[in-house]
Scaffold this motif. Structure first.
Motif, short mmCIF file in Angstrom:
data_model
loop_
_atom_site.label_atom_id
_atom_site.label_comp_id
_atom_site.label_asym_id
_atom_site.label_seq_id
_atom_site.Cartn_x
_atom_site.Cartn_y
_atom_site.Cartn_z
N GLY A 551 0.75 -1.16 0.09
CA GLY A 551 0.02 0.01 0.05
C GLY A 551 0.79 1.25 0.06
O GLY A 551 1.03 1.86 1.05
N GLN A 552 1.46 1.54 -1.11
CA GLN A 552 2.20 2.72 -1.16
C GLN A 552 1.40 4.17 -1.40
O GLN A 552 2.20 5.27 -1.06
CB GLN A 552 3.25 2.66 -2.40
CG GLN A 552 4.20 1.30 -2.48
CD GLN A 552 4.91 1.24 -3.53
OE1 GLN A 552 4.83 1.93 -4.52
NE2 GLN A 552 6.06 0.22 -3.66
N ASN A 553 0.41 3.90 -1.74
CA ASN A 553 -0.44 5.31 -1.93
C ASN A 553 -1.06 5.68 -0.69
O ASN A 553 -1.43 4.69 0.17
CB ASN A 553 -1.29 5.18 -3.19
CG ASN A 553 -1.90 6.45 -3.85
OD1 ASN A 553 -0.82 7.45 -3.62
ND2 ASN A 553 -2.75 6.58 -4.42
N ILE A 557 -3.32 0.37 2.48
CA ILE A 557 -2.72 -0.32 3.54
C ILE A 557 -2.09 -1.53 2.73
O ILE A 557 -2.56 -2.28 2.22
CB ILE A 557 -3.81 -0.94 4.75
CG1 ILE A 557 -2.95 -1.63 5.96
CG2 ILE A 557 -4.80 -1.62 4.37
CD1 ILE A 557 -4.05 -1.57 7.14
N SER A 558 -0.72 -1.74 3.46
CA SER A 558 -0.14 -3.06 2.94
C SER A 558 -0.52 -4.36 3.52
O SER A 558 -1.15 -4.38 4.76
CB SER A 558 1.40 -3.01 3.41
OG SER A 558 1.91 -1.90 2.73
N MET A 559 -0.39 -5.40 2.87
CA MET A 559 -0.58 -6.91 3.78
C MET A 559 0.07 -7.74 2.99
O MET A 559 0.69 -7.58 1.74
CB MET A 559 -2.16 -7.02 3.36
CG MET A 559 -2.61 -7.35 1.90
SD MET A 559 -4.37 -7.63 1.83
CE MET A 559 -4.43 -7.75 -0.06
N ARG A 580 -9.19 -3.38 8.34
CA ARG A 580 -8.54 -2.75 9.48
C ARG A 580 -7.74 -3.72 10.12
O ARG A 580 -8.15 -5.07 10.21
CB ARG A 580 -9.54 -2.32 10.78
CG ARG A 580 -8.93 -1.82 11.93
CD ARG A 580 -9.88 -1.75 12.83
NE ARG A 580 -10.70 -0.62 12.56
CZ ARG A 580 -12.22 -0.42 12.92
NH1 ARG A 580 -12.76 -1.64 13.53
NH2 ARG A 580 -12.87 0.32 12.48
N ARG A 581 -6.39 -3.46 10.67
CA ARG A 581 -5.48 -4.39 11.02
C ARG A 581 -5.59 -4.22 12.68
O ARG A 581 -5.60 -5.40 13.48
CB ARG A 581 -4.28 -4.34 10.62
CG ARG A 581 -3.09 -5.17 11.41
CD ARG A 581 -1.59 -4.97 10.86
NE ARG A 581 -1.57 -5.53 9.47
CZ ARG A 581 -1.37 -4.94 8.34
NH1 ARG A 581 -1.43 -3.42 8.30
NH2 ARG A 581 -1.21 -5.31 7.18
N ASN A 582 -5.65 -2.98 13.27
CA ASN A 582 -5.80 -2.68 14.80
C ASN A 582 -6.37 -1.33 14.64
O ASN A 582 -6.90 -0.82 13.73
CB ASN A 582 -4.30 -2.86 15.35
CG ASN A 582 -3.57 -1.94 14.80
OD1 ASN A 582 -3.75 -0.82 14.19
ND2 ASN A 582 -2.32 -2.43 14.44
N GLU A 583 -6.59 -0.81 15.94
CA GLU A 583 -7.39 0.32 15.87
C GLU A 583 -6.64 1.65 15.32
O GLU A 583 -7.43 2.51 14.88
CB GLU A 583 -7.37 0.75 17.62
CG GLU A 583 -8.17 -0.11 18.45
CD GLU A 583 -8.07 0.14 19.97
OE1 GLU A 583 -8.72 -0.61 20.45
OE2 GLU A 583 -7.64 1.24 20.18
N GLU A 586 -5.95 1.21 9.26
CA GLU A 586 -6.96 0.62 8.48
C GLU A 586 -6.76 1.41 7.25
O GLU A 586 -6.01 2.40 6.95
CB GLU A 586 -8.20 1.01 8.96
CG GLU A 586 -8.56 2.28 9.25
CD GLU A 586 -10.01 2.76 9.74
OE1 GLU A 586 -10.64 3.57 9.44
OE2 GLU A 586 -10.36 2.22 10.74
N GLY A 587 -7.32 0.79 6.03
CA GLY A 587 -7.18 1.37 4.59
C GLY A 587 -7.46 0.57 3.80
O GLY A 587 -8.43 -0.47 4.04
N TYR A 588 -7.43 0.47 2.40
CA TYR A 588 -8.18 -0.06 1.18
C TYR A 588 -6.98 -1.23 0.82
O TYR A 588 -5.95 -0.75 0.58
CB TYR A 588 -8.75 0.89 0.26
CG TYR A 588 -9.81 1.74 0.68
CD1 TYR A 588 -9.58 3.33 1.61
CD2 TYR A 588 -11.01 1.51 0.54
CE1 TYR A 588 -10.47 3.77 1.83
CE2 TYR A 588 -12.40 2.29 0.97
CZ TYR A 588 -11.83 3.44 1.72
OH TYR A 588 -13.18 4.13 2.07
N VAL A 589 -7.77 -2.26 0.22
CA VAL A 589 -7.01 -3.20 -0.57
C VAL A 589 -7.83 -3.53 -1.57
O VAL A 589 -8.88 -3.49 -1.67
CB VAL A 589 -6.56 -4.32 0.39
CG1 VAL A 589 -5.78 -3.91 1.85
CG2 VAL A 589 -7.87 -4.93 1.09
#
Length: 609
Positions: A551-553, A557-559, A580-583, A586-589
């Motif tokens: 998730g460079q932009n 979010i990276s995964m 969401r990974r934690n509180e 969070e972001g888009y994939v």
């Protein structure tokens, strides 16, 4: 003061020989010095050129865009002047080699030959005077020997003559012997006197004519050598001074480049490069809770029904309109309707979304559409996403052909630049067409110059290119009209919508416009959730990543492959899922990169800006 080596140094032949040899060695030493200086200048010029070349902008690189700023252009001018500056050092090295090194090298050979010739003549003169002296000494010794023999013969004669017992014949013989010895001695004396006179004459010529002449030539040679070295030193300085005006011009060019920097112009370019065309949010409305006491029955019923439809998360917080919170709705109306770019998929290639056509509609229809469509809330978020290339390519800013991935103002400028480039190409093709047409006319009038039919294939190709370019120009012009219409429409709609939703009563109290109550009522609670920044979105399921994603932009979010994440917003048709990974993370994939497991008991989250 005049000093002559021939008279002052008549007896210093060996010392003069050593001194003149040292003089030649000094010229060679100075020549070596200038040669090393020339090599230093060449090396310095080469390093300066390499430095200038290293920082020159690369063709077809991102650095070319930086040179629209005056400071970057000034730096480029400085690099060019530095390149010319290096060229002057190369000229200096070339002049040092031509006017000093080559000249002195040739002169040293001449100097050695001249010195050798003079000392050869001096040695020959010395050898001659030494031989003459040896002859004089030999005749002198011979004269001395003959005199002694004559004296002994005379003494013997005197002894014989006095002895009465000696015969007269012996006496006569002794007398003749004495006379002969005296004659030999006299001849030796005459020879000695001749050699002495000759030696004196030769010695006088040697020390007063020949040696002074040779030494004078050596003195002239030495003076010429010293003068030549002085001229070379003067040339050494002049070579350096010769390039100073041009070096000064290079430095003046660097100064002018520095003075050409315009900070205000650079900051203006920043505005032109990054201006989005959106209107800034308006003022935040005051939430006056005391107005509830003066509400009408319909207003109270509206607020009651609103409260019943969804219980408030905070008892101390009330909301009149969903867009009052941070004025998000007003900013949204000024934003373009634009979904985010499609996600990358392992084996498929997606084209960027085209700008949707938005016909002019009544304000009530536009408000209903705005309040009832979820995907319109994606526009601000989509501006933060980049365009993901397919396969293994990295993020790039290429985007779709209509530039719909850009903000309105940037899109307008990009489309205008495209149109200008196409028009230039059209003009170029038309010039070629006119030239070929004239050539064909010449061939028709003069068949011997060429076949007119040979020009037709090229003319047809050019005409096809012109038609294609004109079609592209019309396409980009249509997109440009579209984006300009939208910009004007959004500004006018923002003003009208603000007036329609905010009505101030004559007594100064705040009231809502009841004409918009029905379409707003069903969505009010959802909008409250969307614009509430204090509470995080609820989890609606989980997902497992099928492929790694960087998730460079901004907004993504990276995964890693096989990672488990929580889904807080499902794909709304644009190819992206919010997780969401934690509180705090969070972001888009990309939806195609994950496998989603929805929780049927969870309430689906609304699109969240």
């Amino acid at each position: 003061m005049s000093c002559r080596w021939g008279t002052e140094l008549w007896d210093q032949f060996d010392n003069l020989e050593r001194h003149t040899h040292w003089g030649i060695e000094f010229v060679e030493k100075y020549t070596k010095f200038v040669k090393e200086r020339s090599e230093i200048e060449i090396s310095y010029a080469k390093q300066i050129r390499n430095l200038s070349k290293k920082y020159q902008p690369k063709k077809n690189s991102r650095e070319e865009d930086e040179y629209k700023y005056t400071s970057c252009r000034a730096f480029l001018m400085t690099l060019n002047e530095l390149n010319d500056y290096a060229g002057q050092h190369e000229v200096m090295a070339e002049d040092l080699t031509t006017h000093i090194i080559c000249e002195l090298t040739r002169y040293i050979q001449e100097l050695k030959a001249e010195r050798k010739s003079h000392f050869h003549d001096g040695r020959r003169a010395q050898q001659h005077i030494e031989n003459s002296w040896k002859q004089l000494e030999s005749s002198k010794r011979r004269f001395e020997r003959d005199c002694k023999e004559a004296d002994r013969a005379q003494q013997y004669f005197d002894k014989i003559d006095a002895d009465i017992n000696v015969t007269k014949a012996d006496v006569e013989k002794a007398r003749q012997q004495a006379q002969m010895k005296h004659q030999v001695a006299e001849d030796s004396k005459n020879e000695y006197l001749t050699f002495l006179q000759k030696f004196n004459k030769e010695q006088n010529a040697h020390y007063h004519t020949l040696i002074p002449h040779i030494f004078q030539k050596l003195q002239e040679m030495e003076e010429k050598r010293i003068e030549r070295v002085g001229e070379s030193m003067k040339t050494y300085a002049e070579v350096d001074r010769k390039v100073l005006p041009i070096v000064g011009k290079c430095l003046d060019g660097m100064t002018n480049a520095a003075e050409s920097i315009e900070p205000k112009m650079d900051t203006k370019h920043v505005v032109e490069s990054y201006k989005s065309g959106f209107e800034p949010p308006g003022d935040v409305e005051v939430e006056d809770y005391s107005l509830s006491m003066r509400r009408t029955v319909s207003e109270s019923s509206y607020l009651n029904s609103q409260g019943e439809s969804k219980p408030s998360r905070s008892n101390s917080r009330g909301k009149l309109w969903p867009f009052i919170k941070r004025n998000k709705l007003m900013s949204l109306l000024a934003s373009p309707r634009q979904p985010p770019p499609p996600p990358p998929s392992p084996g498929a290639v997606h084209n960027g979304p085209q700008s949707p056509q938005q016909p002019s509609e009544p304000l009530s229809h536009r408000l209903n559409e705005f309040m009832t469509s979820k995907h319109k809330m994606q526009c601000l978020r989509s501006l933060k996403r980049g365009v993901r290339s397919i396969g293994t390519e990295k993020w790039s800013g290429s985007g779709p052909e209509d530039c719909s991935h850009l903000p309105p103002e940037q899109r307008r400028k990009k489309l205008q630049a495209k149109i200008n480039d196409i028009n230039k190409e059209i003009q170029k093709e038309m010039d070629q067409r006119d030239a070929l047409s004239k050539m064909k006319d010449v061939y028709i009038k003069n068949p011997h110059m060429g076949d007119p039919n040979s020009v037709d294939p090229r003319l047809e190709e050019i005409c096809q290119n012109i038609d294609k370019l004109q079609l592209d120009a019309r396409k980009y012009e249509a997109w440009l009209v579209e984006v300009e219409t939208r910009l004007a429409e959004k500004i006018s709609m923002l003003l009208v919508f603000t007036v329609a939703l905010h009505v101030v009563s004559p007594d100064g109290s705040y009231t809502e416009d009841h004409s918009t109550e029905h379409p707003l009522k069903s969505r009010s609670t959802d909008f409250d959730d969307d614009f509430d920044y204090e509470d995080p979105l609820p989890t609606i399921g989980t997902c497992k990543s099928l492929y790694p994603f960087e998730g460079q932009n901004e907004g993504t979010i990276s995964m890693t492959e096989g990672e488990l994440l929580y889904v807080i917003e499902e794909d709304k048709g644009d190819g992206w899922t919010r997780v969401r990974r934690n509180e705090d993370e969070e972001g888009y994939v990309p939806t195609s990169y994950i496998k989603v497991f929805f929780d049927t008991n969870a309430k689906g989250a609304m699109t969240y800006i």
